[in-house]
Design an enzyme around this catalytic site. Structure first.
Site, PDB file in Angstrom:
ATOM      1  N   TYR A  14       0.722  -1.778  -0.031  1.00 37.82           N
ATOM      2  CA  TYR A  14      -0.356   0.062   0.272  1.00 37.82           C
ATOM      3  C   TYR A  14       0.838   0.686  -0.268  1.00 37.82           C
ATOM      4  O   TYR A  14       0.308   1.962  -0.135  1.00 37.82           O
ATOM      5  CB  TYR A  14      -1.241  -0.322   1.803  1.00 37.82           C
ATOM      6  CG  TYR A  14      -1.518  -1.252   0.919  1.00 37.82           C
ATOM      7  CD1 TYR A  14      -3.165  -1.743   0.564  1.00 37.82           C
ATOM      8  CD2 TYR A  14      -1.347  -1.900   2.072  1.00 37.82           C
ATOM      9  CE1 TYR A  14      -3.530  -2.378   0.159  1.00 37.82           C
ATOM     10  CE2 TYR A  14      -2.466  -2.913   2.351  1.00 37.82           C
ATOM     11  CZ  TYR A  14      -3.141  -3.376   1.764  1.00 37.82           C
ATOM     12  OH  TYR A  14      -3.943  -4.552   1.600  1.00 37.82           O
ATOM     13  N   ASP A  16       3.802   2.564  -1.741  1.00 39.66           N
ATOM     14  CA  ASP A  16       3.177   3.936  -2.835  1.00 39.66           C
ATOM     15  C   ASP A  16       1.558   4.559  -3.544  1.00 39.66           C
ATOM     16  O   ASP A  16       2.193   5.459  -4.122  1.00 39.66           O
ATOM     17  CB  ASP A  16       4.144   2.789  -4.633  1.00 39.66           C
ATOM     18  CG  ASP A  16       5.498   2.539  -3.539  1.00 39.66           C
ATOM     19  OD1 ASP A  16       5.613   2.674  -2.522  1.00 39.66           O
ATOM     20  OD2 ASP A  16       6.320   1.798  -5.019  1.00 39.66           O
ATOM     21  N   TYR A 192       5.391  -2.663  10.199  1.00 43.75           N
ATOM     22  CA  TYR A 192       6.034  -4.081   9.896  1.00 43.75           C
ATOM     23  C   TYR A 192       6.036  -4.616  10.925  1.00 43.75           C
ATOM     24  O   TYR A 192       5.980  -4.569  12.293  1.00 43.75           O
ATOM     25  CB  TYR A 192       6.921  -3.935   9.275  1.00 43.75           C
ATOM     26  CG  TYR A 192       7.590  -2.292   7.896  1.00 43.75           C
ATOM     27  CD1 TYR A 192       6.512  -2.758   6.749  1.00 43.75           C
ATOM     28  CD2 TYR A 192       7.806  -1.314   8.017  1.00 43.75           C
ATOM     29  CE1 TYR A 192       6.573  -1.321   5.903  1.00 43.75           C
ATOM     30  CE2 TYR A 192       8.019  -0.412   7.364  1.00 43.75           C
ATOM     31  CZ  TYR A 192       7.386  -0.707   5.567  1.00 43.75           C
ATOM     32  OH  TYR A 192       7.033   0.291   5.349  1.00 43.75           O
ATOM     33  N   GLN A 255      -8.007   5.812   2.784  1.00 39.88           N
ATOM     34  CA  GLN A 255      -7.208   6.897   3.815  1.00 39.88           C
ATOM     35  C   GLN A 255      -8.057   7.953   4.338  1.00 39.88           C
ATOM     36  O   GLN A 255      -7.645   8.322   5.169  1.00 39.88           O
ATOM     37  CB  GLN A 255      -6.323   7.736   2.823  1.00 39.88           C
ATOM     38  CG  GLN A 255      -5.940   6.828   1.663  1.00 39.88           C
ATOM     39  CD  GLN A 255      -4.944   7.263   0.387  1.00 39.88           C
ATOM     40  OE1 GLN A 255      -5.500   8.261  -0.209  1.00 39.88           O
ATOM     41  NE2 GLN A 255      -3.904   6.894  -0.066  1.00 39.88           N
ATOM     42  N   GLU A 273       5.719   5.773   5.008  1.00 41.78           N
ATOM     43  CA  GLU A 273       5.798   6.744   4.004  1.00 41.78           C
ATOM     44  C   GLU A 273       4.460   7.627   4.508  1.00 41.78           C
ATOM     45  O   GLU A 273       4.351   8.734   4.699  1.00 41.78           O
ATOM     46  CB  GLU A 273       6.412   7.124   2.319  1.00 41.78           C
ATOM     47  CG  GLU A 273       6.383   8.971   1.712  1.00 41.78           C
ATOM     48  CD  GLU A 273       6.962   8.664   0.605  1.00 41.78           C
ATOM     49  OE1 GLU A 273       6.465   9.786   0.013  1.00 41.78           O
ATOM     50  OE2 GLU A 273       7.995   8.290   0.715  1.00 41.78           O
TER      51      GLU A 273
END
Length: 377
Positions: A14, A16, A192, A255, A273
């Site tokens: 998810y 990028d 993660y 989102q 990110e």
């Protein structure tokens, strides 16, 4: 109206696509461009945007034309701007068409976000691609001389209005099946795999303050299941209580709803990110799990950000935050680091808002891309 093509090859499920989808929406909504977002894994896109249909080769969603970037991709009418997101390789047919065009499009390689010093020197540099075609490197960043970070025009106003409305917060959380306990601290956890999770959960379980840990579906659930001693998968709605710690598994949300979840929480553990940036805009203390890289290259990126982010904190608070982030990313020492961090909570909370305001004083990523395009004409 200019036309923009954004090519995204989905990496790590998810990350990028999360960044490129936000960027595509903003370029269309705030700058009036026609944007095509080319995605090679439509299923990953649908997870972020449930109203989309993974079976369609192209569809209009939120003002963006979302297209399936298939293996047999064929060149179409060239856009004015072509963005190659995060070093993905454009289709050969696309590059050939760009080279042959009488008026070549602006080709941008949108790089990963970084706080490293060298980014400023590389931002905006051209890379000749033959036959007069140039590719420019575009680096998001946190300081002047970079491309900034993603921030929609009204984002902070919407966030502050939401956080100032307790009723809206209760209604949103109730929609996710969350009932907030009295005086409970809310923490979101999106990370993660991390062997240090157990130490942190042990510390939260004996912490004097009650904690509700909200865990959207993701890669950390395996470690959570191991700590709990559960045999089966942890499905959305699963809850458990250990001492002063209540855990609850949430569904993977859109989102916009993830933004609201971050706004609701007192502390946000995030990864990669996209969620990292959104946690900063939430104006709350955060913990970043950076994407691990070979030979430990990610540590330089983590320390480069901390060198910026810790500015303005007292030495003791800065040291405690630094040790907490290092422990989380090392997967060891989280229990002691969390206990050492507790006295600095009020200062961290104030600092998070100051950092947010400082970053908001700079042009956002979409505005910086728009300016770069205008200057290329």
């Amino acid at each position: 109206m200019a036309s923009w093509d954004i090519f995204c090859s989905v990496v790590d499920n998810y990350g990028d696509i999360g960044v490129t989808w936000r960027l595509a929406r903003q370029l269309a909504a705030e700058h009036g461009h026609h944007v095509r977002l080319w995605v090679d894994e439509p299923a990953a896109f649908v997870a972020l945007c449930p109203q989309a249909d993974a079976r369609l080769k192209r569809q209009q969603v939120a003002g963006v034309e979302v297209c399936h970037w298939a293996a047999d991709w064929q060149s179409e009418a060239l856009a004015d701007v072509v963005i190659e997101a995060f070093g993905c390789t454009l289709p050969e047919a696309q590059v050939a068409a760009m080279r042959a065009a009488a008026r070549q499009p602006l080709w941008l390689n949108l790089e990963y976000l970084s706080a490293e010093d060298w980014v400023v020197g590389c931002h905006g540099l051209p890379s000749p691609q033959g036959q007069g075609l140039q590719k420019y490197f575009f680096f998001p960043g946190f300081v002047a001389g970079t491309g900034g970070v993603l921030r929609e025009r009204e984002l902070l106003a919407r966030r502050r209005a939401f956080q100032a409305d307790p009723a809206a917060r209760r209604v949103f959380l109730a929609g996710l099946g969350i009932t907030v306990q009295d005086q409970a601290r809310l923490i979101s956890l999106f990370a993660y795999e991390n062997p240090g999770l157990g130490e942190w959960l042990d510390a939260l379980a004996v912490d004097p303050q009650v904690t509700q840990l909200l865990v959207p579906r993701g890669r950390i659930l395996g470690d959570l299941r191991q700590w709990l001693g559960e045999a089966g998968d942890l499905e959305p709605g699963f809850m458990a209580q250990r001492g002063n710690l209540q855990l609850q598994v949430l569904p993977f949300v859109s989102q916009d709803d993830y933004d609201r979840l971050l706004w609701c929480c007192d502390f946000n553990a995030v990864r990669g990110e996209d969620s990292f940036v959104r946690a900063q805009w939430a104006g709350r203390p955060l913990l970043w799990h950076i994407y691990p890289q070979e030979e430990g290259a990610h540590w330089e990126k983590l320390d480069a950000f901390l060198a910026l982010y810790l500015q303005g904190l007292s030495p003791a608070a800065a040291q405690a935050l630094h040790e907490l982030w290092r422990a989380w990313n090392a997967g060891a020492g989280m229990g002691a680091a969390w206990v050492a961090a507790r006295p600095h909570w009020p200062e961290w909370r104030e600092h998070a808002e100051k950092w947010c305001a400082e970053q908001a004083s700079r042009p956002d990523l979409a505005a910086a891309l728009e300016q770069f395009y205008q200057e290329s004409l």
